[in-house]
Design a protein around this motif. Structure first.
Motif, PDB file in Angstrom:
ATOM      1  N   TYR A  34       0.867  -1.171   0.000  1.00 57.91           N
ATOM      2  CA  TYR A  34       0.000   0.000   0.000  1.00 57.91           C
ATOM      3  C   TYR A  34       0.910   1.228   0.000  1.00 57.91           C
ATOM      4  N   LYS A  35       0.375   2.361  -0.479  1.00 58.74           N
ATOM      5  CA  LYS A  35       1.164   3.590  -0.423  1.00 58.74           C
ATOM      6  C   LYS A  35       1.515   3.891   1.032  1.00 58.74           C
ATOM      7  N   ILE A  36       0.506   3.800   1.902  1.00 56.77           N
ATOM      8  CA  ILE A  36       0.721   3.938   3.342  1.00 56.77           C
ATOM      9  C   ILE A  36       0.002   2.803   4.041  1.00 56.77           C
ATOM     10  N   ASN A  37       0.699   2.155   4.959  1.00 54.08           N
ATOM     11  CA  ASN A  37       0.127   1.043   5.724  1.00 54.08           C
ATOM     12  C   ASN A  37       0.658   1.154   7.146  1.00 54.08           C
ATOM     13  N   TRP A  38      -0.241   1.528   8.060  1.00 59.18           N
ATOM     14  CA  TRP A  38       0.172   1.721   9.450  1.00 59.18           C
ATOM     15  C   TRP A  38       0.173   0.407  10.231  1.00 59.18           C
ATOM     16  N   GLY A  39      -0.338  -0.665   9.637  1.00 56.78           N
ATOM     17  CA  GLY A  39      -0.337  -1.954  10.326  1.00 56.78           C
ATOM     18  C   GLY A  39      -1.344  -2.058  11.454  1.00 56.78           C
ATOM     19  N   VAL A  40      -2.387  -1.214  11.415  1.00 54.99           N
ATOM     20  CA  VAL A  40      -3.411  -1.251  12.467  1.00 54.99           C
ATOM     21  C   VAL A  40      -4.274  -2.502  12.286  1.00 54.99           C
ATOM     22  N   GLU A  41      -4.469  -3.246  13.369  1.00 55.92           N
ATOM     23  CA  GLU A  41      -5.214  -4.503  13.290  1.00 55.92           C
ATOM     24  C   GLU A  41      -6.699  -4.246  13.015  1.00 55.92           C
ATOM     25  N   ALA A  47     -13.489  -1.282  15.997  1.00 56.16           N
ATOM     26  CA  ALA A  47     -13.870  -0.482  17.168  1.00 56.16           C
ATOM     27  C   ALA A  47     -13.999   0.994  16.784  1.00 56.16           C
ATOM     28  N   MET A  48     -13.087   1.471  15.940  1.00 51.21           N
ATOM     29  CA  MET A  48     -13.170   2.850  15.456  1.00 51.21           C
ATOM     30  C   MET A  48     -14.436   3.061  14.638  1.00 51.21           C
ATOM     31  N   ALA A  49     -14.742   2.076  13.787  1.00 47.76           N
ATOM     32  CA  ALA A  49     -15.930   2.184  12.928  1.00 47.76           C
ATOM     33  C   ALA A  49     -17.198   2.340  13.762  1.00 47.76           C
ATOM     34  N   ILE A  72     -10.170   0.271   4.672  1.00 52.09           N
ATOM     35  CA  ILE A  72     -10.872  -0.689   5.528  1.00 52.09           C
ATOM     36  C   ILE A  72     -11.971   0.002   6.322  1.00 52.09           C
ATOM     37  N   LEU A  73     -11.647   1.156   6.904  1.00 53.69           N
ATOM     38  CA  LEU A  73     -12.649   1.896   7.672  1.00 53.69           C
ATOM     39  C   LEU A  73     -13.802   2.332   6.770  1.00 53.69           C
ATOM     40  N   ALA A  74     -13.476   2.669   5.522  1.00 51.45           N
ATOM     41  CA  ALA A  74     -14.513   3.089   4.564  1.00 51.45           C
ATOM     42  C   ALA A  74     -15.566   2.002   4.363  1.00 51.45           C
TER      43      ALA A  74
END
Length: 203
Positions: A34-41, A47-49, A72-74
């Protein structure tokens, strides 16, 4: 009330603070680019969603970002009833990875009205991430008791056998799961799946 752009900025800041370098590096090592991948599980993203709830405008803004966590959040916060065919087509064309394809099917597309007809187009596309998404969608719909008609069964079997005899390993797992879910719909469906798998020496 915060604007979409303010929410987006806040979300990206939260992703940075939740960064998991080990997970991100592991994904890169496995070929997940990915251009940016923070590795958040995914559980943390789920939980954020739940905090943001269903939000069409925010989901559209998130998807436009070339960031794993945003996409993913989208799919987690997009209201399925607002997922129009043209937007779904755009998202499937922009599908960046197997991971996003599977999560899109699970969290969003399986709940979209009349999605099965789109899924059959995707499995016939010859493009791995679209095929994976299509097979995952159909598998979930079968699990919910949706029975395909004879024409759709024939199409599914034909496309599945083509994949199973091909070289695209990443799609084969989705195919087998989909056929398994089809077989679970009843004895007649199980017989069709068994016959198909026998024809390619996979049973």
């Amino acid at each position: 009330m915060e604007s979409v752009q303010e929410q987006l900025k806040e979300i990206k800041k939260r992703f940075f603070l939740m960064m998991n370098g080990i997970t991100s590096r592991s994904m890169r090592d496995k070929g997940l680019e990915y251009k940016i991948n923070w590795g958040v599980e995914v559980p943390k993203l789920k939980a954020m969603a739940s905090e943001y709830g269903k939000n069409y405008d925010l989901a559209v803004a998130l998807w436009k970002e070339d960031i794993r966590e945003c996409k993913i959040l989208a799919v987690m916060i997009m209201p399925p009833e607002k997922m129009e065919a043209d937007l779904m087509q755009l998202w499937i064309e922009q599908m960046p990875s197997q991971e996003i394809a599977e999560l899109s099917a699970f969290y969003l597309f399986q709940h979209v009205r009349d999605v099965s007809e789109h899924a059959f187009v995707w499995i016939a596309s010859g493009i791995a991430v679209r095929q994976i998404c299509g097979y995952c969608v159909l598998a979930r719909r079968f699990m919910r008791g949706e029975e395909p008609n004879e024409r759709d069964i024939n199409e599914l079997v034909d496309q599945s056998l083509a994949v199973l005899q091909g070289d695209e390993v990443s799609v084969k797992h989705s195919v087998m799961t989909c056929l398994q879910r089809l077989a679970e719909l009843g004895a007649a469906h199980e017989k069709i799946v068994d016959s198909a798998l026998r024809s390619v020496n996979m049973l």
